[in-house]
Structure formats: structure tokens, C-alpha cells
Scaffold this motif. Sequence first.
Motif, mmCIF file in Angstrom:
data_model
loop_
_atom_site.group_PDB
_atom_site.id
_atom_site.type_symbol
_atom_site.label_atom_id
_atom_site.label_comp_id
_atom_site.label_asym_id
_atom_site.label_seq_id
_atom_site.Cartn_x
_atom_site.Cartn_y
_atom_site.Cartn_z
ATOM 1 N N SER A 130 19.943 -6.730 -19.329
ATOM 2 C CA SER A 130 19.479 -6.331 -20.714
ATOM 3 C C SER A 130 18.602 -6.888 -20.810
ATOM 4 N N SER A 131 17.488 -8.302 -20.759
ATOM 5 C CA SER A 131 16.430 -8.615 -21.050
ATOM 6 C C SER A 131 15.458 -7.991 -20.376
ATOM 7 N N GLU A 132 15.464 -7.971 -19.040
ATOM 8 C CA GLU A 132 14.423 -7.263 -18.438
ATOM 9 C C GLU A 132 13.742 -5.380 -18.986
ATOM 10 N N GLY A 133 15.142 -5.113 -19.350
ATOM 11 C CA GLY A 133 15.166 -4.025 -19.985
ATOM 12 C C GLY A 133 14.697 -3.855 -21.438
ATOM 13 N N LYS A 134 14.768 -4.901 -22.138
ATOM 14 C CA LYS A 134 14.187 -4.432 -23.665
ATOM 15 C C LYS A 134 12.620 -5.326 -22.988
ATOM 16 N N ASP A 135 11.742 -5.853 -22.038
ATOM 17 C CA ASP A 135 10.841 -6.535 -21.620
ATOM 18 C C ASP A 135 10.050 -5.524 -21.191
ATOM 19 N N ASP A 136 10.680 -4.094 -20.220
ATOM 20 C CA ASP A 136 10.205 -3.694 -19.606
ATOM 21 C C ASP A 136 9.736 -2.750 -20.924
ATOM 22 N N LEU A 137 11.045 -2.014 -22.034
ATOM 23 C CA LEU A 137 9.771 -1.014 -22.608
ATOM 24 C C LEU A 137 9.713 -2.131 -23.439
ATOM 25 N N THR A 138 9.576 -3.042 -24.147
ATOM 26 C CA THR A 138 8.653 -3.653 -24.921
ATOM 27 C C THR A 138 7.146 -3.246 -24.791
ATOM 28 N N THR A 139 6.661 -3.589 -22.949
ATOM 29 C CA THR A 139 5.810 -3.836 -21.933
ATOM 30 C C THR A 139 4.754 -2.486 -22.217
ATOM 31 N N ARG A 140 6.213 -1.009 -22.365
ATOM 32 C CA ARG A 140 6.099 0.382 -22.064
ATOM 33 C C ARG A 140 5.709 0.674 -23.204
ATOM 34 N N TRP A 141 5.472 -0.040 -24.719
ATOM 35 C CA TRP A 141 4.787 0.774 -25.697
ATOM 36 C C TRP A 141 4.106 0.488 -26.193
ATOM 37 N N LYS A 142 3.462 -0.873 -25.976
ATOM 38 C CA LYS A 142 2.308 -1.939 -26.267
ATOM 39 C C LYS A 142 1.529 -0.681 -24.826
ATOM 40 N N LYS A 143 1.134 -0.879 -24.214
ATOM 41 C CA LYS A 143 1.134 0.441 -23.517
ATOM 42 C C LYS A 143 0.664 1.699 -23.602
ATOM 43 N N ILE A 144 1.523 2.139 -24.154
ATOM 44 C CA ILE A 144 1.216 3.440 -25.396
ATOM 45 C C ILE A 144 0.272 3.691 -26.384
ATOM 46 N N VAL B 272 -13.518 -2.528 -27.277
ATOM 47 C CA VAL B 272 -13.979 -4.290 -26.866
ATOM 48 C C VAL B 272 -12.990 -4.975 -27.628
ATOM 49 N N VAL B 273 -12.343 -4.375 -28.623
ATOM 50 C CA VAL B 273 -11.574 -4.677 -29.634
ATOM 51 C C VAL B 273 -10.530 -5.119 -29.710
ATOM 52 N N LEU B 274 -10.188 -3.842 -28.977
ATOM 53 C CA LEU B 274 -9.083 -2.941 -29.155
ATOM 54 C C LEU B 274 -8.210 -3.364 -28.293
ATOM 55 N N ASP B 275 -8.834 -4.079 -26.731
ATOM 56 C CA ASP B 275 -8.797 -4.313 -25.614
ATOM 57 C C ASP B 275 -7.563 -5.554 -26.229
ATOM 58 N N PHE B 276 -7.970 -6.912 -27.239
ATOM 59 C CA PHE B 276 -8.200 -8.021 -27.533
ATOM 60 C C PHE B 276 -7.497 -9.029 -26.164
ATOM 61 N N ARG B 277 -8.912 -8.778 -24.941
ATOM 62 C CA ARG B 277 -8.391 -10.066 -23.912
ATOM 63 C C ARG B 277 -10.395 -9.533 -23.518
ATOM 64 N N ASP B 278 -10.307 -10.800 -22.559
ATOM 65 C CA ASP B 278 -11.349 -10.686 -22.129
ATOM 66 C C ASP B 278 -12.633 -9.831 -21.890
ATOM 67 N N ALA B 279 -13.009 -9.578 -22.551
ATOM 68 C CA ALA B 279 -13.986 -8.261 -21.879
ATOM 69 C C ALA B 279 -14.946 -8.345 -20.194
ATOM 70 N N ARG B 280 -14.647 -8.915 -20.243
ATOM 71 C CA ARG B 280 -15.807 -9.027 -18.720
ATOM 72 C C ARG B 280 -15.397 -8.181 -17.552
ATOM 73 N N PRO B 281 -13.972 -8.340 -17.697
ATOM 74 C CA PRO B 281 -13.859 -7.239 -15.796
ATOM 75 C C PRO B 281 -13.980 -5.907 -16.452
ATOM 76 N N TYR C 65 -13.395 1.962 -19.935
ATOM 77 C CA TYR C 65 -11.947 2.111 -20.826
ATOM 78 C C TYR C 65 -11.161 3.030 -20.523
ATOM 79 N N LEU C 66 -11.535 4.500 -20.419
ATOM 80 C CA LEU C 66 -11.054 5.618 -20.072
ATOM 81 C C LEU C 66 -10.224 5.883 -19.083
ATOM 82 N N GLU C 67 -11.039 5.446 -17.917
ATOM 83 C CA GLU C 67 -10.932 5.108 -16.284
ATOM 84 C C GLU C 67 -8.542 4.434 -16.836
ATOM 85 N N ARG C 68 -9.252 2.778 -17.072
ATOM 86 C CA ARG C 68 -8.321 2.085 -17.431
ATOM 87 C C ARG C 68 -7.064 2.735 -18.136
#
Length: 493
Positions: A281-295, A330-339, A78-81
Motif C-alpha cells: 500500500s505504501s509503495e503504491g502511494k509513493d508510485d502514485l505521488t511520483t507519477r502525479w508529480k511527473k505529470i 530551469v526554475v520549474l525543474d527545481f533541480r541542478d540544471a547542469r545535466p 526540456y521538451l525531450e525530457r
Amino acid sequence: MALASSVKVVLGSIAFAIFWVLAVFPAVPFLPVGRTAGSLLGGMLMVIFQVITADQAYAAIDLQILGLLFGTMVVSVYLERADMFKYLGKLLLWKSRGAKDLICRVCLISAISSAFFTNDTSCVVLTEFVLKIARQHNLPPHPFLLALASSANIGSAATPIGNPQNLVIAVQSKISFGNFLIGILPAMIMGEWNSRLEVMAVQSSPGMSVPMGHVENLRNRSIPSENEIQGVPSGTLESARNSNSSKEAANDVSSQVKEETIPSKRVALLDRLRDVLSVLSSEGKDDLTTRWKKIVWKSGVYLVTIGMLIALLLGLNMSWTAITAALALVVLDFRDARPSLEKVSYSLLVFFCGMFITVEGFNKTGIPSTLWDFMEPYSKIDHVSGIAILAVVILVMSNLASNVPTVLLLGARVAASATAVSAADEKKAWLILAWVSTVAGNLSLLGSAANLIVCEQARRAPQLGYTLSFWSHLKFGVPSTLIVTAIGLTLIR
């Protein structure tokens, strides 16, 4: 412990010899099944030959060590990800002041990352970064690869989670994470300092000299070079291109609107312009939201990892602490942990299971105890000569039988011998075993898995391939290992 019956001694020795050959030479021509299958074969033969019973074989498997190993591997995934190792790679170039400065950074980053995230993981993710840096600045890769491998081994000695043999020692000795770190840290720092000087001497040798023009090029290296090393995501570049194309289209539309004289067409063009701007404008908002979620997710990964290290320093159970941290991620990732879980080296866990059984069977033959009874009078750690002889024994066995089997074979015996001298010396004996068995990995290319990882990663790197030969490593490894081992032995308390 007396020797077992002659039949058990012979059959147990055969089973252990098969394990040893396949562990040290996994691609041996007459049975190229690899280390993992070799360890299972050795364990199975111990049971089939009735050196140990099936129940004793199951009991020999140490679940605490396996749990700690599994937990740390998941955390590393997860640190590598979370791009932690990419950030470490970026530190290699930040305000760099030449080749020697880069060598210092490789040593430092490799040692620190290995201490907390295992030496094998650090070598896997940092080798290609080091090769790219060397290639882009026309520097010889050889000293940088030596710095990476040797520093990874030395740095991993500082903590119980730095390498597999330290995991075994921490669990068997019950030395806390903090005491382990404090006991070996001075030796690790001085060992790293000496190793850095030796690598710089290799880099300064006539065959490795670097023209001053290359150093100036390194100093004046622009920011895009760092982005090249880190690998700018193609999606980012593509979105930038699309944004520029959209802006150019918008400018074209604006000029058309100015030149248009028919009101109906002007209205249509304005509508089109409004649609384009709304999409951007909508694409910019989506990119910003995705960026913040990743941070936020990356921050959570780093906080969980820091929490794990704090819990270890506080003396909590190391195995359950690592597993808890892994499950929290694993829980924090909130997705299938298999990969992510598929990236865990399950073959290493299976190798450990087979090795536990094989070593337990070999112990039952009485051969290790007989050999230790012969060596023990000369290996007392209350004398300098005794410490030196003990270090030589560990050094030789670690390179002949590998460091983890050496720790399993010698650990309890060395600790018992030290306890007989003084109860306070037991901890020192365990730490000496940890230090020497780990640094012994620098002696030759086959001495540790980290060395082999660096060698293979460097050889297979696309368009950056470099072969680190056995003899070129040995010329550096032998003097470096002897000096670093000696320095560390004077500092371990």
C-alpha cells in the motif's frame, strides 16, 4: 563597395577558404580539426592578417542570434525530457493503415516538429523511431529516412526558429514571427505535399515494394509493439513483477493460514500478511505521488513552451523570449540544471562566433560586393527571370558555402536590391532567401546538417544500422529540391 588592397584580398580569401574547407569537409586529412575549430581558425586568421581589427571582430558577433539559438536549444532539451518526442513517435503508429500512411505521418510530424523545435533536434530524436518502425514491419528504411530528412528541412523553413539561417534572417530583417510564418507557410505546405508524393514514388519503386502480408501485419499490429518502440521503463516492469510476486506470496500465506490449526502460528502468519499488505500500500502511494508529480511537471513544460510560441507570435523580442522560456523551465525543474545544460550544443554556438568573424572579414575584402554588383542587374525580384536567377545563385552558394554563410553574405545585399525596386519587396526578398537557402539543403547529403544527422544516426543505430548513401540521396534530392523550390517561389509574397 570597392575591392580592398591586394594584400587584404589575398589574405582574406585564404582565411575564408580555410574556413570553407573545414566547414564543408570537417575531417579533411591535412587538418582534421572539425567545423567548430575551423570557424575559429578562420576568424583568428582574419584578425592576424589584419583584414579586420579585434574590435571589429568582437562587434561582428551577433549576440541576439546566439541568445535565440541558446534559448531554443535549452527548450528543446526540456521538451525531450518531458517525452514530447516519444509521444510524436507514438503518433507514427497510432491506427496506422500501411506503409504509405506511415510515410505521410513521418513527413507531417517531421515538418511540424522542425518548424518549432529546429530541424536538427527533430532528426536527432526521430531517426531511431523511424528505423525501429521500418524494421519491425519489414519495410525498407530508405524512403522513411528520405521523408524524415527532406520534411525536416522543408518544415523548418516556415518559422524563424526552425533552423539557424532563419534565425539570422529574422534578426537582421526584423520580420516578426507571425509575418514570417504567414509569408512562408503556403510554400511549406505545398512543398511538403510534393515531397511526400516523391517519397511515396520512391517507396513504390520495384526495389522498394512491400508485400501485402507486411501491410496486413502493420494494420493488425498490437499495442505491445508500440510499447516496444517507446521503450517501457524497466522500473515499471520490475514493479509489476514484484507486485505479482507479492500477491502470490500473499495467496500462499492465506492458504497456509487456512490450513494452520495452531492459534499462535495463525496469528504470526496474519501479522506477516498485514505487513506485506501495508508495504504494498505504501509503495503504491509513493508510485502514485511520483507519477502525479511527473505529470504536473510535464504539463508545466508544455505550457511554458506554448507561452513562448504565443509571445513570439505577438511580436516580442525573439531572443529574450527564448531565453526567458529556457530559464522558466530551469526554475520549474527545481533541480541542478547542469545535466540539462550540458546537452546544449555549445560547439554550435562557438562555430557561429567564428563564422560571424570570418564572414565579416571576407566582406571587408570587397569580393562579395563586387560579385553581387555583377549579378544584381539580373537578379531583380520584380521579374520572374530575376527571381529565378536569384534562386539559382542562392541554391548554388548554399551547397558550396553552406546555407548560414550564404545568408550572412547575401542577406543585406539582396534586401537592399529589393528595397531599391520597392520598399514592399524587401520582406519578400528576405523570405525568398530563407526559403531557397533552407530547401537547398535537400539537394545533396552534404547540403544540410539535418541530412548528415539522419545519415549518421541511421548508420550508428544499435542493431538497426542502415547506410543512406550519397548517390541514393542525390537521385532523390536534385529533382525534389528543384521542384519544391519552384513551387515555393510562386507562393511567397
